[in-house]
Design an enzyme around this catalytic site. Structure first.
Site, PDB file in Angstrom:
ATOM      1  N   THR A 134       0.820  -1.218   0.000  1.00 49.16           N
ATOM      2  CA  THR A 134       0.000   0.000   0.000  1.00 49.16           C
ATOM      3  C   THR A 134       0.853   1.268   0.000  1.00 49.16           C
ATOM      4  OG1 THR A 134      -0.046  -0.199   2.397  1.00 49.16           O
ATOM      5  CG2 THR A 134      -1.969  -1.045   1.215  1.00 49.16           C
TER       6      THR A 134
ATOM      7  N   ARG B 261      -3.171  -1.899   9.527  1.00 48.24           N
ATOM      8  CA  ARG B 261      -3.797  -0.611   9.174  1.00 48.24           C
ATOM      9  C   ARG B 261      -4.550  -0.675   7.849  1.00 48.24           C
ATOM     10  NH1 ARG B 261       1.071   1.075  11.411  1.00 48.24           N
ATOM     11  NH2 ARG B 261       2.147   0.691   9.452  1.00 48.24           N
TER      12      ARG B 261
ATOM     13  N   ARG C  97      21.846  -4.218   2.971  1.00 45.97           N
ATOM     14  CA  ARG C  97      22.667  -3.737   1.842  1.00 45.97           C
ATOM     15  C   ARG C  97      24.163  -3.907   2.031  1.00 45.97           C
ATOM     16  NH1 ARG C  97      19.402   1.819   1.248  1.00 45.97           N
ATOM     17  NH2 ARG C  97      17.524   0.936   0.299  1.00 45.97           N
TER      18      ARG C  97
ATOM     19  N   CYS D 191      17.825   4.833  -3.476  1.00 46.48           N
ATOM     20  CA  CYS D 191      17.479   5.497  -4.754  1.00 46.48           C
ATOM     21  C   CYS D 191      18.565   6.462  -5.236  1.00 46.48           C
ATOM     22  CB  CYS D 191      16.151   6.233  -4.602  1.00 46.48           C
ATOM     23  SG  CYS D 191      15.957   7.070  -3.033  1.00 46.48           S
TER      24      CYS D 191
ATOM     25  N   GLN E  70      16.434  15.747  -3.199  1.00 45.38           N
ATOM     26  CA  GLN E  70      15.555  14.576  -3.156  1.00 45.38           C
ATOM     27  C   GLN E  70      14.095  14.955  -2.935  1.00 45.38           C
ATOM     28  OE1 GLN E  70      19.176  12.031  -1.145  1.00 45.38           O
ATOM     29  NE2 GLN E  70      17.144  11.192  -0.852  1.00 45.38           N
TER      30      GLN E  70
ATOM     31  N   GLY F 238      10.398  10.138  -1.734  1.00 47.74           N
ATOM     32  CA  GLY F 238      11.413   9.251  -1.148  1.00 47.74           C
ATOM     33  C   GLY F 238      11.112   8.951   0.312  1.00 47.74           C
TER      34      GLY F 238
ATOM     35  N   LYS G 118      24.888   6.289   3.083  1.00 43.66           N
ATOM     36  CA  LYS G 118      24.418   5.209   2.201  1.00 43.66           C
ATOM     37  C   LYS G 118      25.010   5.421   0.817  1.00 43.66           C
ATOM     38  CE  LYS G 118      19.949   4.585   4.549  1.00 43.66           C
ATOM     39  NZ  LYS G 118      18.529   4.968   4.535  1.00 43.66           N
TER      40      LYS G 118
ATOM     41  N   HIS H  55      14.318  12.479  -8.094  1.00 42.19           N
ATOM     42  CA  HIS H  55      15.497  12.967  -7.364  1.00 42.19           C
ATOM     43  C   HIS H  55      16.506  13.524  -8.379  1.00 42.19           C
ATOM     44  CE1 HIS H  55      13.910  11.234  -3.798  1.00 42.19           C
ATOM     45  NE2 HIS H  55      14.865  10.393  -3.462  1.00 42.19           N
TER      46      HIS H  55
HETATM   47  P1  NAP Z   1       5.252   4.282   2.676  1.00 40.49           P
HETATM   48  O1  NAP Z   1       4.577   4.964   1.543  1.00 40.49           O
HETATM   49  O2  NAP Z   1       5.222   4.917   4.004  1.00 40.49           O
HETATM   50  O3  NAP Z   1       4.665   2.787   2.791  1.00 40.49           O
HETATM   51  C1  NAP Z   1       5.070   1.915   3.794  1.00 40.49           C
HETATM   52  C2  NAP Z   1       4.510   0.550   3.494  1.00 40.49           C
HETATM   53  O4  NAP Z   1       5.004  -0.379   4.446  1.00 40.49           O
HETATM   54  C3  NAP Z   1       2.995   0.494   3.569  1.00 40.49           C
HETATM   55  O5  NAP Z   1       2.514  -0.434   2.647  1.00 40.49           O
HETATM   56  C4  NAP Z   1       2.780  -0.002   4.989  1.00 40.49           C
HETATM   57  O6  NAP Z   1       1.540  -0.635   5.169  1.00 40.49           O
HETATM   58  C5  NAP Z   1       3.885  -1.016   5.083  1.00 40.49           C
HETATM   59  N1  NAP Z   1       4.215  -1.340   6.458  1.00 40.49           N
HETATM   60  C6  NAP Z   1       4.664  -0.511   7.414  1.00 40.49           C
HETATM   61  N2  NAP Z   1       4.819  -1.188   8.586  1.00 40.49           N
HETATM   62  C7  NAP Z   1       4.485  -2.458   8.328  1.00 40.49           C
HETATM   63  C8  NAP Z   1       4.435  -3.643   9.121  1.00 40.49           C
HETATM   64  N3  NAP Z   1       4.788  -3.642  10.402  1.00 40.49           N
HETATM   65  N4  NAP Z   1       4.057  -4.788   8.532  1.00 40.49           N
HETATM   66  C9  NAP Z   1       3.693  -4.802   7.225  1.00 40.49           C
HETATM   67  N5  NAP Z   1       3.714  -3.721   6.433  1.00 40.49           N
HETATM   68  C10 NAP Z   1       4.103  -2.564   6.979  1.00 40.49           C
HETATM   69  O7  NAP Z   1       6.797   4.051   2.367  1.00 40.49           O
HETATM   70  P2  NAP Z   1       7.527   3.733   0.962  1.00 40.49           P
HETATM   71  O8  NAP Z   1       7.988   4.997   0.371  1.00 40.49           O
HETATM   72  O9  NAP Z   1       6.680   2.838   0.144  1.00 40.49           O
HETATM   73  O10 NAP Z   1       8.840   3.012   1.465  1.00 40.49           O
HETATM   74  C11 NAP Z   1       8.785   1.804   2.176  1.00 40.49           C
HETATM   75  C12 NAP Z   1      10.205   1.344   2.466  1.00 40.49           C
HETATM   76  O11 NAP Z   1      10.851   1.071   1.233  1.00 40.49           O
HETATM   77  C13 NAP Z   1      11.097   2.399   3.159  1.00 40.49           C
HETATM   78  O12 NAP Z   1      10.950   2.346   4.551  1.00 40.49           O
HETATM   79  C14 NAP Z   1      12.451   2.004   2.696  1.00 40.49           C
HETATM   80  O13 NAP Z   1      13.004   1.017   3.539  1.00 40.49           O
HETATM   81  C15 NAP Z   1      12.199   1.430   1.324  1.00 40.49           C
HETATM   82  N6  NAP Z   1      12.495   2.437   0.297  1.00 40.49           N
HETATM   83  C16 NAP Z   1      13.564   2.245  -0.440  1.00 40.49           C
HETATM   84  C17 NAP Z   1      13.898   3.145  -1.400  1.00 40.49           C
HETATM   85  C18 NAP Z   1      15.141   2.969  -2.143  1.00 40.49           C
HETATM   86  O14 NAP Z   1      15.839   3.913  -2.191  1.00 40.49           O
HETATM   87  N7  NAP Z   1      15.391   1.832  -2.734  1.00 40.49           N
HETATM   88  C19 NAP Z   1      13.141   4.256  -1.663  1.00 40.49           C
HETATM   89  C20 NAP Z   1      12.026   4.453  -0.894  1.00 40.49           C
HETATM   90  C21 NAP Z   1      11.719   3.518   0.086  1.00 40.49           C
HETATM   91  P3  NAP Z   1       0.253   0.084   5.818  1.00 40.49           P
HETATM   92  O15 NAP Z   1      -0.522   0.656   4.673  1.00 40.49           O
HETATM   93  O16 NAP Z   1      -0.481  -1.052   6.453  1.00 40.49           O
HETATM   94  O17 NAP Z   1       0.724   1.107   6.764  1.00 40.49           O
HETATM   95  O1  3JN Z   2      14.531   9.705   1.456  1.00 39.07           O
HETATM   96  C1  3JN Z   2      14.675   9.270   0.312  1.00 39.07           C
HETATM   97  O2  3JN Z   2      14.592   9.980  -0.680  1.00 39.07           O
HETATM   98  C2  3JN Z   2      14.960   7.821   0.129  1.00 39.07           C
HETATM   99  C3  3JN Z   2      14.623   7.075   1.345  1.00 39.07           C
HETATM  100  C4  3JN Z   2      14.890   5.807   1.519  1.00 39.07           C
HETATM  101  C5  3JN Z   2      14.602   5.155   2.770  1.00 39.07           C
HETATM  102  C6  3JN Z   2      13.588   5.654   3.599  1.00 39.07           C
HETATM  103  C7  3JN Z   2      13.339   5.048   4.827  1.00 39.07           C
HETATM  104  C8  3JN Z   2      14.075   3.973   5.230  1.00 39.07           C
HETATM  105  C9  3JN Z   2      15.328   4.034   3.172  1.00 39.07           C
HETATM  106  C10 3JN Z   2      16.354   3.470   2.252  1.00 39.07           C
HETATM  107  O3  3JN Z   2      15.967   2.920   1.227  1.00 39.07           O
HETATM  108  O4  3JN Z   2      17.549   3.550   2.523  1.00 39.07           O
HETATM  109  C11 3JN Z   2      15.082   3.480   4.420  1.00 39.07           C
HETATM  110  C12 3JN Z   2      15.853   2.303   4.914  1.00 39.07           C
HETATM  111  O5  3JN Z   2      15.573   1.212   4.443  1.00 39.07           O
HETATM  112  O6  3JN Z   2      16.708   2.490   5.789  1.00 39.07           O
END
Ligand code: NAP
Ligand code: 3JN
Length: 340
Positions: free
Chosen positions: A14, A42, A102, A133, A160, A164, A217, A246
């Site tokens: 979601t 949620r 990572r 990212c 950014q 993100g 990172k 970004h």
């Molecule tokens: P987001 O929009 O806040 O979405 C968070 C997602 O995680 C929602 O689907 C949420 O579900 C779910 N979630 C949170 N707590 C959970 C739990 N305890 N059990 C199951 N699901 C849970 O965040 P996002 O931008 O999609 O990013 C999510 C994560 O992806 C980040 O925290 C980061 O680690 C990673 N990320 C990586 C990159 C990258 O650079 N590669 C970029 C952005 C994010 P609900 O709807 O139920 O709350």
């Molecule tokens: O802030 C951004 O533009 C990228 C964010 C990435 C992010 C956000 C929350 C947790 C990460 C990540 O991918 O490094 C994390 C995390 O997994 O630590």
């Protein structure tokens, strides 16, 4: 034996990244058999669309990975720490979008245009990590330059977008912008300061020494992906009031001299790169043009005369696509093509 279809779980379905996962899997005709959309209590029970059908979101549980071949995790580091081992024990291969695994030496950190052969090492842990990212778009552009002239030093400043930081952060920029025009109260939840009409030089937490985790990172992941621990890198990560995409100002010093023309010729041929560099016609990469695109846009390429072999570049990508979902799905495509 090759399968015709693969059962895929999306954890964090979601979220901002999870939404892109569905879009990219559908667009690229990934051979999805069963699709399991997982999130927290949620949003359990919500319905999300994939290939014209409605799928019910389920709560992530210990047995969520039974029968799953590929698990795409993007629900934060703590969720990955708990659920990746469960997925691997259930026989899934994990592509993890968080920072949690990572930098572990036995977990490959992969950008398919840069180090696809690392995917072969997925068997060590059953986990492949997707880089941050800001790292992904930078290494897509820099790898071919590194191969041609060996980069010795990188100075990067990132601009950014709020996406993100997730879905709530995007709402926060929208709410604050509207509130500032209508005299309403600004809501602050995700960012430590007002983000509307502002730039915040602070992403993720501060570490000893004054850098943020986001900045480190970029430093550590770039070294791991390019396989060069001696690479000198310094980063400044800034949050800007842009919804998606970004941007990065990148200054490099190479061992061998390259002219701006040489760099443009290299990047014109580089996988995953779209050269956007015609200043006379006001053509350069911009976030609004990168959104929805797979390519990393590179432009403003010019020689930095303040050092012997310096080059400046401006690098832009869709952080939710190439910076997260697309990169993960590209990894999964190579996995099923060559290894599963
Ligand atoms: P987001 O929009 O806040 O979405 C968070 C997602 O995680 C929602 O689907 C949420 O579900 C779910 N979630 C949170 N707590 C959970 C739990 N305890 N059990 C199951 N699901 C849970 O965040 P996002 O931008 O999609 O990013 C999510 C994560 O992806 C980040 O925290 C980061 O680690 C990673 N990320 C990586 C990159 C990258 O650079 N590669 C970029 C952005 C994010 P609900 O709807 O139920 O709350
Ligand atoms: O802030 C951004 O533009 C990228 C964010 C990435 C992010 C956000 C929350 C947790 C990460 C990540 O991918 O490094 C994390 C995390 O997994 O630590």
């Amino acid at each position: 034996m090759k399968k015709e279809k693969y059962n895929v779980a999306v954890v964090g379905a979601t979220g901002a990244v999870g939404e892109q996962m569905r879009e990219v899997l559908e667009e690229r005709l990934f051979p999805v058999g069963e699709l399991r959309l997982l999130a927290s209590e949620r949003s359990a029970g919500q319905f999300l669309e994939f290939r014209g059908e409605e799928f019910r979101v389920e709560v992530l549980r210990e047995d969520s990975f039974n029968g799953i071949h590929i698990a795409l995790l993007s629900a934060g580091g703590n969720v990955s720490a708990n659920s990746a081992p469960l997925a691997v024990a259930a026989g899934s291969v994990v592509v993890d979008n968080t920072a949690h695994f990572r930098m572990e030496p036995d977990v490959p950190l992969v950008v398919p245009e840069v180090n696809p052969n690392e995917i072969a090492h997925y068997k060590r842990r059953g986990i492949i990590a997707n880089p941050n990212c800001s790292t992904i778009q930078m290494v897509v552009a820099l790898k071919p330059i590194h191969d041609a002239a060996r980069i010795k030093r990188i100075v990067v400043s990132s601009y950014q977008s709020v996406s993100g930081a997730g879905r709530i952060a995007m709402e926060e920029l929208g709410q604050q912008t509207a509130a500032l025009f209508s005299g309403k109260e600004l809501k602050k939840e995700k960012f430590p300061h007002q983000i509307a009409f502002n730039c915040i030089p602070h992403i993720d937490t501060f570490l000893d020494g004054g850098y943020t985790k986001e900045e480190m990172k970029m430093v550590n992941e770039t070294r791991k992906i390019l396989g060069d621990a001696s690479l000198r890198i310094t980063a400044t990560a800034v949050r800007v009031p842009v919804f998606c995409g970004h941007s990065e100002s990148v200054n490099i010093e190479t061992e061998k001299k390259l002219t701006a023309k040489d760099v443009k010729a290299i990047l014109r041929e580089a996988p995953g790169v779209l050269l956007c560099d015609d200043p006379e016609r006001n053509i350069y990469p911009m976030a609004i043009d990168a959104v929805g695109k797979d390519a990393t846009l590179v432009g403003r390429i010019r020689e930095d005369d303040s050092v012997p072999n310096g080059i400046n570049l401006w690098i832009v990508a869709d952080n939710l696509r190439k910076g997260a979902a697309l990169n993960a799905v590209q990894i999964a495509e190579i996995l099923i093509r060559d290894y599963l």
